[in-house]
Design a protein around this motif. Structure first.
Motif, PDB file in Angstrom:
ATOM      1  N   THR A   1       5.533 -95.842  57.347  1.00  0.00           N
ATOM      2  CA  THR A   1       5.145 -95.101  56.147  1.00  0.00           C
ATOM      3  C   THR A   1       3.945 -95.739  55.449  1.00  0.00           C
ATOM      4  O   THR A   1       2.988 -95.038  55.074  1.00  0.00           O
ATOM      5  CB  THR A   1       6.320 -95.013  55.161  1.00  0.00           C
ATOM      6  OG1 THR A   1       7.332 -94.164  55.713  1.00  0.00           O
ATOM      7  CG2 THR A   1       5.880 -94.415  53.831  1.00  0.00           C
ATOM      8  N   LEU A   2       3.965 -97.043  55.255  1.00  0.00           N
ATOM      9  CA  LEU A   2       2.879 -97.699  54.512  1.00  0.00           C
ATOM     10  C   LEU A   2       1.567 -97.646  55.275  1.00  0.00           C
ATOM     11  O   LEU A   2       0.492 -97.735  54.677  1.00  0.00           O
ATOM     12  CB  LEU A   2       3.259 -99.145  54.196  1.00  0.00           C
ATOM     13  CG  LEU A   2       4.533 -99.340  53.371  1.00  0.00           C
ATOM     14  CD1 LEU A   2       4.723-100.816  53.030  1.00  0.00           C
ATOM     15  CD2 LEU A   2       4.514 -98.495  52.101  1.00  0.00           C
TER      16      LEU A   2
ATOM     17  N   GLN B   1      -4.571 -89.510  49.275  1.00  0.00           N
ATOM     18  CA  GLN B   1      -4.621 -89.764  47.823  1.00  0.00           C
ATOM     19  C   GLN B   1      -3.927 -91.100  47.556  1.00  0.00           C
ATOM     20  O   GLN B   1      -2.711 -91.168  47.417  1.00  0.00           O
ATOM     21  CB  GLN B   1      -3.924 -88.644  47.056  1.00  0.00           C
ATOM     22  CG  GLN B   1      -4.608 -87.294  47.169  1.00  0.00           C
ATOM     23  CD  GLN B   1      -3.994 -86.265  46.230  1.00  0.00           C
ATOM     24  OE1 GLN B   1      -3.478 -86.593  45.180  1.00  0.00           O
ATOM     25  NE2 GLN B   1      -4.044 -84.998  46.631  1.00  0.00           N
ATOM     26  N   GLN B   2      -4.706 -92.166  47.494  1.00  0.00           N
ATOM     27  CA  GLN B   2      -4.135 -93.499  47.406  1.00  0.00           C
ATOM     28  C   GLN B   2      -3.311 -93.718  46.139  1.00  0.00           C
ATOM     29  O   GLN B   2      -2.286 -94.408  46.179  1.00  0.00           O
ATOM     30  CB  GLN B   2      -5.246 -94.545  47.490  1.00  0.00           C
ATOM     31  CG  GLN B   2      -5.718 -94.815  48.907  1.00  0.00           C
ATOM     32  CD  GLN B   2      -4.625 -95.427  49.773  1.00  0.00           C
ATOM     33  OE1 GLN B   2      -3.899 -96.320  49.342  1.00  0.00           O
ATOM     34  NE2 GLN B   2      -4.503 -94.942  51.003  1.00  0.00           N
ATOM     35  N   SER B   3      -3.720 -93.152  45.027  1.00  0.00           N
ATOM     36  CA  SER B   3      -2.948 -93.325  43.793  1.00  0.00           C
ATOM     37  C   SER B   3      -1.553 -92.739  43.939  1.00  0.00           C
ATOM     38  O   SER B   3      -0.545 -93.365  43.566  1.00  0.00           O
ATOM     39  CB  SER B   3      -3.672 -92.670  42.611  1.00  0.00           C
ATOM     40  OG  SER B   3      -2.924 -92.812  41.421  1.00  0.00           O
ATOM     41  N   TRP B   4      -1.464 -91.543  44.510  1.00  0.00           N
ATOM     42  CA  TRP B   4      -0.160 -90.904  44.709  1.00  0.00           C
ATOM     43  C   TRP B   4       0.676 -91.674  45.720  1.00  0.00           C
ATOM     44  O   TRP B   4       1.878 -91.889  45.516  1.00  0.00           O
ATOM     45  CB  TRP B   4      -0.349 -89.456  45.184  1.00  0.00           C
ATOM     46  CG  TRP B   4       0.951 -88.725  45.365  1.00  0.00           C
ATOM     47  CD1 TRP B   4       1.661 -88.036  44.425  1.00  0.00           C
ATOM     48  CD2 TRP B   4       1.713 -88.620  46.583  1.00  0.00           C
ATOM     49  NE1 TRP B   4       2.816 -87.519  44.966  1.00  0.00           N
ATOM     50  CE2 TRP B   4       2.877 -87.867  46.288  1.00  0.00           C
ATOM     51  CE3 TRP B   4       1.524 -89.097  47.882  1.00  0.00           C
ATOM     52  CZ2 TRP B   4       3.838 -87.566  47.249  1.00  0.00           C
ATOM     53  CZ3 TRP B   4       2.485 -88.798  48.841  1.00  0.00           C
ATOM     54  CH2 TRP B   4       3.622 -88.042  48.503  1.00  0.00           C
ATOM     55  N   VAL B   5       0.042 -92.119  46.819  1.00  0.00           N
ATOM     56  CA  VAL B   5       0.762 -92.872  47.847  1.00  0.00           C
ATOM     57  C   VAL B   5       1.356 -94.143  47.254  1.00  0.00           C
ATOM     58  O   VAL B   5       2.530 -94.472  47.479  1.00  0.00           O
ATOM     59  CB  VAL B   5      -0.176 -93.218  49.024  1.00  0.00           C
ATOM     60  CG1 VAL B   5       0.489 -94.212  49.977  1.00  0.00           C
ATOM     61  CG2 VAL B   5      -0.566 -91.947  49.780  1.00  0.00           C
ATOM     62  N   ARG B   6       0.568 -94.859  46.472  1.00  0.00           N
ATOM     63  CA  ARG B   6       1.062 -96.097  45.866  1.00  0.00           C
ATOM     64  C   ARG B   6       2.152 -95.812  44.836  1.00  0.00           C
ATOM     65  O   ARG B   6       3.105 -96.592  44.691  1.00  0.00           O
ATOM     66  CB  ARG B   6      -0.095 -96.871  45.249  1.00  0.00           C
ATOM     67  CG  ARG B   6      -1.026 -97.453  46.310  1.00  0.00           C
ATOM     68  CD  ARG B   6      -2.333 -97.988  45.744  1.00  0.00           C
ATOM     69  NE  ARG B   6      -3.225 -98.352  46.823  1.00  0.00           N
ATOM     70  CZ  ARG B   6      -3.398 -99.608  47.272  1.00  0.00           C
ATOM     71  NH1 ARG B   6      -2.717-100.604  46.723  1.00  0.00           N
ATOM     72  NH2 ARG B   6      -4.229 -99.854  48.270  1.00  0.00           N
TER      73      ARG B   6
ATOM     74  N   VAL C   1       0.223 -82.217  47.618  1.00  0.00           N
ATOM     75  CA  VAL C   1      -0.588 -83.385  47.990  1.00  0.00           C
ATOM     76  C   VAL C   1      -1.017 -83.357  49.450  1.00  0.00           C
ATOM     77  O   VAL C   1      -1.804 -84.205  49.884  1.00  0.00           O
ATOM     78  CB  VAL C   1       0.155 -84.705  47.691  1.00  0.00           C
ATOM     79  CG1 VAL C   1       0.466 -84.821  46.211  1.00  0.00           C
ATOM     80  CG2 VAL C   1       1.427 -84.841  48.529  1.00  0.00           C
ATOM     81  N   GLY C   2      -0.498 -82.411  50.223  1.00  0.00           N
ATOM     82  CA  GLY C   2      -0.906 -82.279  51.607  1.00  0.00           C
ATOM     83  C   GLY C   2      -0.006 -82.963  52.617  1.00  0.00           C
ATOM     84  O   GLY C   2      -0.343 -83.015  53.802  1.00  0.00           O
ATOM     85  N   LEU C   3       1.132 -83.503  52.177  1.00  0.00           N
ATOM     86  CA  LEU C   3       2.076 -84.080  53.142  1.00  0.00           C
ATOM     87  C   LEU C   3       2.639 -82.983  54.039  1.00  0.00           C
ATOM     88  O   LEU C   3       2.838 -83.194  55.233  1.00  0.00           O
ATOM     89  CB  LEU C   3       3.204 -84.816  52.401  1.00  0.00           C
ATOM     90  CG  LEU C   3       4.324 -85.401  53.264  1.00  0.00           C
ATOM     91  CD1 LEU C   3       3.765 -86.426  54.253  1.00  0.00           C
ATOM     92  CD2 LEU C   3       5.399 -86.038  52.385  1.00  0.00           C
TER      93      LEU C   3
ATOM     94  N   GLY D   1      -0.901 -92.865  53.785  1.00  0.00           N
ATOM     95  CA  GLY D   1      -2.232 -92.753  53.182  1.00  0.00           C
ATOM     96  C   GLY D   1      -3.215 -91.994  54.047  1.00  0.00           C
ATOM     97  O   GLY D   1      -4.099 -91.297  53.539  1.00  0.00           O
ATOM     98  N   LYS D   2      -3.075 -92.106  55.367  1.00  0.00           N
ATOM     99  CA  LYS D   2      -3.966 -91.373  56.276  1.00  0.00           C
ATOM    100  C   LYS D   2      -3.601 -89.891  56.313  1.00  0.00           C
ATOM    101  O   LYS D   2      -4.464 -89.036  56.477  1.00  0.00           O
ATOM    102  CB  LYS D   2      -3.877 -91.971  57.688  1.00  0.00           C
ATOM    103  CG  LYS D   2      -4.326 -93.423  57.776  1.00  0.00           C
ATOM    104  CD  LYS D   2      -4.200 -93.940  59.194  1.00  0.00           C
ATOM    105  CE  LYS D   2      -4.494 -95.435  59.294  1.00  0.00           C
ATOM    106  NZ  LYS D   2      -5.848 -95.780  58.849  1.00  0.00           N
TER     107      LYS D   2
END
Length: 302
Positions: free
Chosen positions: A175-176, A185-190, A207-209, A180-181
């Motif tokens: 997941t980590l 959206q790095q802010s949302w991922v974090r 968010v596109g997941l 993100g790839k």
């Protein structure tokens, strides 16, 4: 079309062919909400290794038989049974002898984690496109699994969570590295990885997941989980892709995967080398002639 006489059987998964060339893999431990035991990692790897080289498989749907969950993640109950002196779960306090030094413990743990990662990554490395059809709970390992898929769809009521932070570890199976790839959206991922907060299907779509979110479940009539609608969409997508040239489809996946972490120039060079061989396939004239004659093309097994 699949030869069902050659379809292997598995203890914690179901493998079937609902349509020609479309494999349906279902996680099948509903009595435990599809929580994964170690044996299930290896079964999952065996299934996707088999399907990757199967000439009767062109697309794969990954789903669940459990009405309430895709998977709730790892089954931690073996680690919570300290009474067993022969516990084989690495999280158990009795797994290592008390005198074993930290370096040797770390070496064993590293080997175990790499094996686990390889089993789950078999979904990503499978040569056939994989669509994950997700409903109910998708916690922890579930997110690791679905980020390996090429396409993800879900019901609006699906509950996602990167849960590992709540049991004292950093997610270590993908997941980590992948989320993100997938999302970008790095802010949302974090946010979701650091808090472990639950998010639903609607947010996953925003968010596109997930590229498709159904209308059932929370947005539909009472008692409607939305799974039936979602599975119809998964079958529609899988049938569409299975009807195309397997040379073209598998080549497209290979090039997309290879180019993901490389420069545009490197990707173009790799594509040129790949297609210098693959454009010589008989699938090209068959597809062109079928288009001109307005008929459905037929392609040989690959």
């Amino acid at each position: 079309m699949a030869d069902t006489t050659e379809t292997p059987s598995y203890e914690s998964f179901k493998l079937s062919y609902p349509l020609p060339y479309v494999a349906l893999v279902e996680i099948n431990r509903p009595q435990k909400m599809n929580a994964f035991l170690e044996s299930m990692w290896h079964e999952l790897s065996a299934i996707f290794t088999h399907l990757s080289s199967s000439p009767t498989t062109r697309t794969i749907i990954l789903s669940s038989t459990c009405p309430r969950a895709f998977t709730t993640g790892l089954d931690t109950s073996p680690a919570l049974n300290p009474s067993s002196s022969t516990n084989t779960n690495l999280l158990s306090p009795n797994f290592f002898p008390p005198t074993l030094d930290p370096a040797r413990r770390a070496s064993t743990l590293r080997s175990h984690i790499l094996t686990f990662q390889s089993c789950i990554s078999s979904i990503a490395t499978c040569s056939k496109p994989v669509i994950a059809a997700i409903h109910g709970y998708c916690y922890g390992l579930g997110v690791d699994i679905v980020t390996c898929a090429d396409v993800r769809i879900c019901t609006p009521g699906t509950k996602f969570s990167v849960k590992e932070v709540d049991i004292g570890i950093a997610a270590d199976v993908g997941t980590l590295t992948r989320l993100g790839k997938v999302v970008g959206q790095q802010s949302w991922v974090r946010d979701v990885c650091l808090t472990g907060r639950e998010f639903r299907g609607k947010e996953a779509g925003e968010v596109g997941l997930c590229s498709w979110v159904g209308r059932g479940g929370e947005m539909g009539k009472a008692g409607d989980s939305g799974k039936e609608e979602m599975m119809k969409e998964a079958l529609r997508w899988a049938e569409t892709v299975a009807g195309k040239s397997p040379v073209a489809v598998q080549g497209t996946k290979e090039i997309l995967d290879w180019s993901r972490d490389r420069s545009v120039e490197d990707g173009l060079r790799y594509t040129a080398v790949w297609n210098s061989a693959m454009v010589q396939t008989n699938d090209v004239p068959e597809a062109m002639q079928a288009g001109m004659k307005k008929r459905k093309p037929t392609f040989e097994k690959l």
